[in-house]
Design a protein around this motif. Structure first.
Motif, PDB file in Angstrom:
ATOM      1  N   TYR A 149       1.228  -0.929   0.244  1.00  0.00           N
ATOM      2  CA  TYR A 149      -0.166  -0.178   0.295  1.00  0.00           C
ATOM      3  C   TYR A 149       0.774   1.413   0.336  1.00  0.00           C
ATOM      4  O   TYR A 149       1.673   1.067   0.478  1.00  0.00           O
ATOM      5  N   LYS A 150       0.306   2.213  -0.627  1.00  0.00           N
ATOM      6  CA  LYS A 150       0.835   3.542   0.136  1.00  0.00           C
ATOM      7  C   LYS A 150      -0.093   5.057   0.337  1.00  0.00           C
ATOM      8  O   LYS A 150      -1.376   4.604   0.136  1.00  0.00           O
ATOM      9  N   LYS A 151       0.426   5.286   0.951  1.00  0.00           N
ATOM     10  CA  LYS A 151      -0.584   6.220   1.872  1.00  0.00           C
ATOM     11  C   LYS A 151      -1.154   7.472   0.437  1.00  0.00           C
ATOM     12  O   LYS A 151      -0.766   7.751  -0.447  1.00  0.00           O
ATOM     13  N   VAL A 152      -2.102   7.573  -0.048  1.00  0.00           N
ATOM     14  CA  VAL A 152      -2.744   8.665  -1.012  1.00  0.00           C
ATOM     15  C   VAL A 152      -4.258  10.003  -0.198  1.00  0.00           C
ATOM     16  O   VAL A 152      -4.125  11.035  -0.748  1.00  0.00           O
ATOM     17  N   TYR A 153      -3.547   9.792   1.418  1.00  0.00           N
ATOM     18  CA  TYR A 153      -4.397  10.756   2.253  1.00  0.00           C
ATOM     19  C   TYR A 153      -4.266  11.077   3.418  1.00  0.00           C
ATOM     20  O   TYR A 153      -4.384   9.640   4.155  1.00  0.00           O
ATOM     21  N   GLU A 154      -4.196  12.097   4.033  1.00  0.00           N
ATOM     22  CA  GLU A 154      -4.472  12.051   5.383  1.00  0.00           C
ATOM     23  C   GLU A 154      -5.289  13.340   5.816  1.00  0.00           C
ATOM     24  O   GLU A 154      -5.150  14.674   5.358  1.00  0.00           O
ATOM     25  N   MET A 155      -6.211  13.297   6.861  1.00  0.00           N
ATOM     26  CA  MET A 155      -6.751  14.817   7.023  1.00  0.00           C
ATOM     27  C   MET A 155      -6.973  14.314   8.647  1.00  0.00           C
ATOM     28  O   MET A 155      -6.884  12.910   9.435  1.00  0.00           O
ATOM     29  N   ASP A 156      -7.048  14.902  10.213  1.00  0.00           N
ATOM     30  CA  ASP A 156      -7.902  15.170  11.299  1.00  0.00           C
ATOM     31  C   ASP A 156      -9.509  15.011  10.814  1.00  0.00           C
ATOM     32  O   ASP A 156     -10.237  16.212  10.262  1.00  0.00           O
ATOM     33  N   MET A 157     -10.039  14.664  11.933  1.00  0.00           N
ATOM     34  CA  MET A 157     -11.499  15.102  11.482  1.00  0.00           C
ATOM     35  C   MET A 157     -11.996  14.616  13.322  1.00  0.00           C
ATOM     36  O   MET A 157     -11.806  14.193  13.778  1.00  0.00           O
ATOM     37  N   ASP A 158     -13.253  16.129  13.217  1.00  0.00           N
ATOM     38  CA  ASP A 158     -13.908  15.743  14.404  1.00  0.00           C
ATOM     39  C   ASP A 158     -14.427  14.624  14.573  1.00  0.00           C
ATOM     40  O   ASP A 158     -15.774  14.804  13.840  1.00  0.00           O
ATOM     41  N   CYS A 159     -14.774  14.339  15.560  1.00  0.00           N
ATOM     42  CA  CYS A 159     -15.706  12.615  15.418  1.00  0.00           C
ATOM     43  C   CYS A 159     -15.780  12.264  17.095  1.00  0.00           C
ATOM     44  O   CYS A 159     -15.719  11.604  17.273  1.00  0.00           O
ATOM     45  N   THR A 160     -16.059  13.550  17.418  1.00  0.00           N
ATOM     46  CA  THR A 160     -16.354  13.308  18.973  1.00  0.00           C
ATOM     47  C   THR A 160     -17.900  12.825  19.046  1.00  0.00           C
ATOM     48  O   THR A 160     -19.388  12.752  18.140  1.00  0.00           O
ATOM     49  N   ASP A 161     -17.927  12.072  20.051  1.00  0.00           N
ATOM     50  CA  ASP A 161     -19.227  10.831  20.251  1.00  0.00           C
ATOM     51  C   ASP A 161     -19.256   9.807  19.245  1.00  0.00           C
ATOM     52  O   ASP A 161     -20.006   9.760  19.016  1.00  0.00           O
ATOM     53  N   MET A 162     -18.288   9.910  18.295  1.00  0.00           N
ATOM     54  CA  MET A 162     -18.422   8.887  17.414  1.00  0.00           C
ATOM     55  C   MET A 162     -18.033   7.425  17.230  1.00  0.00           C
ATOM     56  O   MET A 162     -17.141   7.405  17.378  1.00  0.00           O
ATOM     57  N   LEU A 163     -18.601   6.461  17.312  1.00  0.00           N
ATOM     58  CA  LEU A 163     -18.202   5.043  17.248  1.00  0.00           C
ATOM     59  C   LEU A 163     -17.345   4.583  15.560  1.00  0.00           C
ATOM     60  O   LEU A 163     -17.306   5.580  14.884  1.00  0.00           O
ATOM     61  N   TYR A 164     -16.634   3.706  15.949  1.00  0.00           N
ATOM     62  CA  TYR A 164     -15.406   3.536  15.321  1.00  0.00           C
ATOM     63  C   TYR A 164     -16.244   3.041  13.752  1.00  0.00           C
ATOM     64  O   TYR A 164     -15.735   3.729  13.000  1.00  0.00           O
ATOM     65  N   THR A 165     -17.145   2.806  13.991  1.00  0.00           N
ATOM     66  CA  THR A 165     -18.043   2.433  13.022  1.00  0.00           C
ATOM     67  C   THR A 165     -18.892   3.124  11.936  1.00  0.00           C
ATOM     68  O   THR A 165     -18.612   3.240  10.857  1.00  0.00           O
ATOM     69  N   ASP A 166     -18.965   4.338  12.839  1.00  0.00           N
ATOM     70  CA  ASP A 166     -19.968   5.276  12.294  1.00  0.00           C
ATOM     71  C   ASP A 166     -18.662   6.180  11.491  1.00  0.00           C
ATOM     72  O   ASP A 166     -19.153   6.404  10.529  1.00  0.00           O
ATOM     73  N   VAL A 167     -17.415   6.564  12.049  1.00  0.00           N
ATOM     74  CA  VAL A 167     -16.273   6.821  11.648  1.00  0.00           C
ATOM     75  C   VAL A 167     -16.103   6.867   9.976  1.00  0.00           C
ATOM     76  O   VAL A 167     -16.075   7.549   9.187  1.00  0.00           O
ATOM     77  N   LEU A 168     -16.002   5.154  10.206  1.00  0.00           N
ATOM     78  CA  LEU A 168     -15.919   4.546   8.897  1.00  0.00           C
ATOM     79  C   LEU A 168     -16.491   4.306   7.816  1.00  0.00           C
ATOM     80  O   LEU A 168     -16.564   4.703   6.739  1.00  0.00           O
ATOM     81  N   GLU A 169     -18.100   4.739   8.331  1.00  0.00           N
ATOM     82  CA  GLU A 169     -19.078   4.037   7.047  1.00  0.00           C
ATOM     83  C   GLU A 169     -19.428   5.762   6.373  1.00  0.00           C
ATOM     84  O   GLU A 169     -19.562   6.644   5.417  1.00  0.00           O
ATOM     85  N   GLU A 170     -18.267   7.173   7.595  1.00  0.00           N
ATOM     86  CA  GLU A 170     -18.866   9.071   7.779  1.00  0.00           C
ATOM     87  C   GLU A 170     -17.581   9.051   6.078  1.00  0.00           C
ATOM     88  O   GLU A 170     -17.545   9.317   4.845  1.00  0.00           O
ATOM     89  N   LEU A 171     -16.405   8.448   6.002  1.00  0.00           N
ATOM     90  CA  LEU A 171     -15.535   8.133   5.523  1.00  0.00           C
ATOM     91  C   LEU A 171     -15.391   7.689   4.126  1.00  0.00           C
ATOM     92  O   LEU A 171     -15.224   8.398   3.115  1.00  0.00           O
ATOM     93  N   PHE A 172     -16.574   6.873   4.120  1.00  0.00           N
ATOM     94  CA  PHE A 172     -16.549   5.860   2.958  1.00  0.00           C
ATOM     95  C   PHE A 172     -17.594   6.949   2.216  1.00  0.00           C
ATOM     96  O   PHE A 172     -17.710   7.005   1.505  1.00  0.00           O
ATOM     97  N   TYR A 173     -19.154   7.846   2.949  1.00  0.00           N
ATOM     98  CA  TYR A 173     -19.683   8.165   1.993  1.00  0.00           C
ATOM     99  C   TYR A 173     -18.867   9.422   1.588  1.00  0.00           C
ATOM    100  O   TYR A 173     -18.718   9.646   0.444  1.00  0.00           O
ATOM    101  N   ILE A 174     -17.832   9.926   2.238  1.00  0.00           N
ATOM    102  CA  ILE A 174     -16.573  11.510   1.568  1.00  0.00           C
ATOM    103  C   ILE A 174     -16.390  11.132   0.971  1.00  0.00           C
ATOM    104  O   ILE A 174     -15.803  11.696  -0.039  1.00  0.00           O
ATOM    105  N   PHE A 175     -15.793   9.562   1.006  1.00  0.00           N
ATOM    106  CA  PHE A 175     -14.897   9.713  -0.425  1.00  0.00           C
ATOM    107  C   PHE A 175     -15.083   8.228  -1.520  1.00  0.00           C
ATOM    108  O   PHE A 175     -14.489   8.091  -2.636  1.00  0.00           O
ATOM    109  N   ASN A 176     -16.192   8.768  -1.407  1.00  0.00           N
ATOM    110  CA  ASN A 176     -17.117   8.346  -3.183  1.00  0.00           C
ATOM    111  C   ASN A 176     -18.385   9.260  -3.156  1.00  0.00           C
ATOM    112  O   ASN A 176     -18.236   9.259  -4.542  1.00  0.00           O
ATOM    113  N   MET A 177     -19.122  10.251  -2.436  1.00  0.00           N
ATOM    114  CA  MET A 177     -19.392  11.088  -3.001  1.00  0.00           C
ATOM    115  C   MET A 177     -18.881  12.785  -2.711  1.00  0.00           C
ATOM    116  O   MET A 177     -19.681  13.628  -3.791  1.00  0.00           O
ATOM    117  N   GLN A 178     -18.059  12.714  -2.016  1.00  0.00           N
ATOM    118  CA  GLN A 178     -17.889  14.810  -1.847  1.00  0.00           C
ATOM    119  C   GLN A 178     -16.040  14.642  -1.200  1.00  0.00           C
ATOM    120  O   GLN A 178     -15.586  14.745  -0.479  1.00  0.00           O
TER     121      GLN A 178
END
Length: 97
Positions: free
Chosen positions: A33-62
């Motif tokens: 693998y190669k690193k393709v992106y880094e960011m900091d995300m404010d995910c206060t009170d989010m479960l890891y599964t919710d963060v992953l689903e949010e990232l999936f949406y962002i990096f497919n739709m926005q």
């Protein structure tokens, strides 16, 4: 709480036999693998599964304008801080290094 997000995608999709396939711990190598992106995300009170689903949406739709990889998909790896997750067919698999 801010979390550090890192997205990795395969360096050589054509020559990696598990590209776009379900997780197989016997084949998986982080060296593929190669690193393709880094960011900091404010995910206060989010479960890891919710963060992953949010990232999936962002990096497919926005996609962020500075994102140069392909849409987030199966066989991509996302790290939330120091915890790795493999994008699998229907969920996320833990990556243990």
């Amino acid at each position: 709480m801010m979390r550090h997000i890192t997205i990795y995608q395969l360096k050589d999709i054509a020559n990696t036999d598990y590209a776009f396939r379900s997780f197989d711990k016997n084949k998986f190598k982080m060296d593929d693998y190669k690193k393709v992106y880094e960011m900091d995300m404010d995910c206060t009170d989010m479960l890891y599964t919710d963060v992953l689903e949010e990232l999936f949406y962002i990096f497919n739709m926005q996609h962020p304008q500075d994102f140069k990889g392909h849409s987030l998909s199966i066989s991509d790896v996302v790290f939330i801080d120091d915890k790795g997750y493999y994008c699998d067919a229907f969920a996320w698999s833990n990556v243990v290094l």
